[in-house]
Design a protein around this motif. Structure first.
Motif, PDB file in Angstrom:
ATOM      1  N   TYR A  68       0.883  -1.377  -0.013  1.00 11.73           N
ATOM      2  CA  TYR A  68       0.117  -0.011  -0.229  1.00 11.73           C
ATOM      3  C   TYR A  68       0.859   1.381  -0.083  1.00 11.73           C
ATOM      4  CZ  TYR A  68      -3.208   3.596   1.771  1.00 11.73           C
ATOM      5  OH  TYR A  68      -3.922   4.636   1.801  1.00 11.73           O
ATOM      6  N   GLN A  69       1.863   1.191   0.751  1.00 12.91           N
ATOM      7  CA  GLN A  69       2.685   2.598   0.938  1.00 12.91           C
ATOM      8  C   GLN A  69       3.681   2.523  -0.265  1.00 12.91           C
ATOM      9  OE1 GLN A  69       4.949   1.956   4.438  1.00 12.91           O
ATOM     10  NE2 GLN A  69       3.380   2.687   5.841  1.00 12.91           N
ATOM     11  N   ASN A  70       4.163   1.369  -0.992  1.00 13.09           N
ATOM     12  CA  ASN A  70       4.685   1.465  -1.942  1.00 13.09           C
ATOM     13  C   ASN A  70       4.130   2.324  -3.362  1.00 13.09           C
ATOM     14  OD1 ASN A  70       7.055   0.388  -3.790  1.00 13.09           O
ATOM     15  ND2 ASN A  70       5.467  -0.539  -4.714  1.00 13.09           N
ATOM     16  N   PHE A  71       2.852   1.694  -3.516  1.00 14.20           N
ATOM     17  CA  PHE A  71       2.005   2.413  -4.562  1.00 14.20           C
ATOM     18  C   PHE A  71       1.568   3.894  -4.324  1.00 14.20           C
ATOM     19  CE2 PHE A  71       0.454  -2.069  -5.383  1.00 14.20           C
ATOM     20  CZ  PHE A  71       1.230  -1.866  -6.551  1.00 14.20           C
ATOM     21  N   ARG A  72       1.844   4.384  -3.108  1.00 19.31           N
ATOM     22  CA  ARG A  72       1.696   5.676  -3.011  1.00 19.31           C
ATOM     23  C   ARG A  72       2.776   6.523  -2.979  1.00 19.31           C
ATOM     24  NH1 ARG A  72      -1.711   7.226   2.405  1.00 19.31           N
ATOM     25  NH2 ARG A  72      -1.558   9.154   1.449  1.00 19.31           N
ATOM     26  N   SER A  73       3.985   6.230  -2.477  1.00 22.32           N
ATOM     27  CA  SER A  73       5.183   6.800  -2.282  1.00 22.32           C
ATOM     28  C   SER A  73       6.379   6.542  -3.361  1.00 22.32           C
ATOM     29  CB  SER A  73       5.693   6.981  -0.785  1.00 22.32           C
ATOM     30  OG  SER A  73       5.952   5.530  -0.406  1.00 22.32           O
TER      31      SER A  73
END
Length: 199
Positions: A68-73
């Motif tokens: 989830y964090q990877n796709f955001r940042s």
């Protein structure tokens, strides 16, 4: 003629009450930890399964959060690396949840190599340098090395109980540490109260 007089600074009553509350909480937590650790020690196989399921769940949740964090940042090559690591976490977590026995055996194998390597390193460091108190480090290294060999000799069957046994021992030791801390704190709090009441 000057005289030296020791001045006692009394803390507020609320601080002593808070310290007493924390002491009682530590005592209760320590007792619970000892009881649960003793139960875990009696059933190391079930404790091993529970520990593996917990670790697997943590890996699974961590992998999902990282995706989830990877796709955001993240973008580009960095994003691909983080995505692969996250997928690895998820796969490892799912495998441990689906087959906790295999997960326990794998964890035990890792612990075995760690004990053997760490024990050998401590033995070599103690014998080669002969620093202060090197005898205790040598003894520690020998015990760690032998423990690793014993676990390795019983592997893979040892994988069904080693993790649970270590968890149980950790809970018991941590519980006793909390209990002894609470008892020592009780003496200190009582002494401060008596001294402050006498002032």
């Amino acid at each position: 003629m000057a005289t030296n007089q020791e001045v006692l600074t009394c803390p507020p009553i609320s601080e002593l009450d808070d310290a007493e509350h924390h002491r009682k909480s530590s005592l209760a937590l320590g007792i619970v930890s000892i009881i649960l650790g003793t139960i875990a020690f009696a059933v190391p196989v079930l404790t091993t399964v529970a520990a593996v399921l917990f670790i697997g769940s943590m890996l699974l949740v961590n992998g999902i959060v990282q995706i989830y964090q990877n796709f955001r940042s993240h973008t580009g090559r960095e994003s691909l690396i983080h995505l692969l690591i996250s997928i690895l976490y998820i796969v490892a977590g799912v495998l441990m949840i689906i087959n906790p026995a295999m997960g326990a055996i794998s964890l035990t194998l890792v612990l075995t190599f760690f004990f053997i390597v760490a024990g050998a390193f401590r033995i070599f460091a103690a014998v080669s340098t002969r620093f202060k108190s090197w005898g205790w480090v040598l003894f520690n290294g020998i015990v760690t090395f032998i423990m690793g060999l014993l676990i390795w000799a019983g592997w893979p069957l040892s994988g069904l109980w080693v993790v649970g046994l270590f968890v149980a021992i950790e809970m018991i030791i941590n519980g006793w540490a909390l209990v002894m801390f609470a008892l020592a704190t009780r003496a200190g709090i009582s002494q401060i109260r008596l001294q402050c009441e006498a002032v």
